[in-house]
Design a protein around this motif. Structure first.
Motif, PDB file in Angstrom:
ATOM      1  N   UNK A 182     162.883  19.382  46.608  1.00 15.99           N
ATOM      2  CA  UNK A 182     163.320  19.489  47.832  1.00 15.99           C
ATOM      3  C   UNK A 182     161.874  19.324  49.095  1.00 15.99           C
ATOM      4  N   UNK A 183     162.541  18.543  49.761  1.00 17.12           N
ATOM      5  CA  UNK A 183     161.367  17.978  51.170  1.00 17.12           C
ATOM      6  C   UNK A 183     161.939  18.545  52.158  1.00 17.12           C
ATOM      7  N   UNK A 190     165.857  16.693  52.437  1.00 12.11           N
ATOM      8  CA  UNK A 190     165.925  15.645  51.502  1.00 12.11           C
ATOM      9  C   UNK A 190     166.119  16.574  49.942  1.00 12.11           C
ATOM     10  N   UNK A 191     166.415  16.160  48.873  1.00 11.64           N
ATOM     11  CA  UNK A 191     166.392  16.303  47.638  1.00 11.64           C
ATOM     12  C   UNK A 191     166.031  15.249  47.367  1.00 11.64           C
ATOM     13  N   UNK A 192     165.695  15.070  46.041  1.00 17.72           N
ATOM     14  CA  UNK A 192     164.671  14.315  44.900  1.00 17.72           C
ATOM     15  C   UNK A 192     165.197  14.487  43.714  1.00 17.72           C
ATOM     16  N   UNK A 193     166.136  13.483  43.001  1.00 19.77           N
ATOM     17  CA  UNK A 193     167.023  13.105  43.705  1.00 19.77           C
ATOM     18  C   UNK A 193     167.971  13.481  44.044  1.00 19.77           C
ATOM     19  N   UNK A 194     168.803  12.825  45.019  1.00 20.92           N
ATOM     20  CA  UNK A 194     169.885  12.757  46.019  1.00 20.92           C
ATOM     21  C   UNK A 194     170.538  13.648  44.866  1.00 20.92           C
ATOM     22  N   UNK A 195     171.582  14.327  45.357  1.00 14.78           N
ATOM     23  CA  UNK A 195     171.916  15.599  44.653  1.00 14.78           C
ATOM     24  C   UNK A 195     173.913  14.604  44.569  1.00 14.78           C
ATOM     25  N   UNK A 196     174.039  14.011  45.375  1.00 18.19           N
ATOM     26  CA  UNK A 196     175.063  13.083  44.719  1.00 18.19           C
ATOM     27  C   UNK A 196     174.974  11.710  44.225  1.00 18.19           C
TER      28      UNK A 196
END
Length: 221
Positions: A182-183, A190-196
């Motif tokens: 989580x950035x 922003x999540x890495x990787x994106x959640x969707x």
């Protein structure tokens, strides 16, 4: 023998069964226990019965061997992990790819063995591949294979489900499977990787879908 004979097997052995019946009827009409050729009749009957039974046991044994091969596909699973470790997406992706490729190779080899079992049954039955009764038998074996491959898929899918189930992880003292970063860049997180899903196909949903697709793809090998 008749008690274990399946409906799909009977037509393939019908000629043998009719031959036994004719031989028995001949003996019943013309022989009694004092007849001179009684021993020859009993011996001949046993030879015909044993021959038919040997064919039946061979094709049943081939089916059982096929089922054993299918069972072996579930052990080990296509997805595995160290239950004390949490992985980054890249780490787990690499490990999953190696695991899947290894299982695919085993399944492809097993598919050749299953085909050999079916060929062995065809050879002992001495029927053409275009024979309608043989084609029904092939459908019967194919359904066994399909059911087995479904189980392979479900075994791995259930395992994955447990690995992302919070209650299962807690009850079994298993570490979370993946590390999601989580950035914070106010006002955006922003999540890495994106959640969707993403247009590049690298979102967490995309990745999970690719894993599930890998499970299902065993049916295409």
């Amino acid at each position: 023998m008749l008690e274990t004979l399946l409906d799909v097997e009977r037509p393939l052995l019908q000629a043998k069964l009719e031959d036994i019946d004719k031989y028995l009827q001949k003996g019943l009409k013309h022989l009694n226990w004092k007849s001179t050729p009684i021993n020859e009749f009993v011996s001949g009957t046993m030879t015909k019965v044993n021959e038919a039974n040997q064919i039946l046991q061979t094709i049943k044994g081939n089916v059982q061997s096929t089922q054993a091969v299918l069972k072996s596909f579930t052990e080990p699973l296509m997805m595995d992990r160290n239950t004390t470790k949490t992985y980054s997406i890249d780490q787990f992706q690499e490990m999953f790819k190696k695991s899947c490729n290894g299982r695919y190779a085993v399944i492809e080899k097993g598919g050749v063995t299953i085909h050999e079992h079916l060929e062995g049954s065809n050879k002992v039955l001495r029927v053409t591949r275009s024979n309608e009764n043989w084609r029904r038998y092939v459908d019967y074996v194919n359904q066994i294979v399909v059911n087995g491959l479904v189980e392979v898929t479900l075994f791995s899918a259930r395992y994955f489900q447990n690995q992302v189930d919070e209650q299962f992880l807690t009850n079994n003292d298993v570490a979370p499977l993946l590390e999601i970063q989580l950035k914070l860049a106010p006002p955006v997180a922003t999540f890495t990787p994106m959640m969707g899903r993403t247009s590049q196909g690298d979102g967490l949903r995309d990745i999970v879908d690719s894993w599930l697709t890998s499970f299902v793809n065993v049916a295409t090998l």
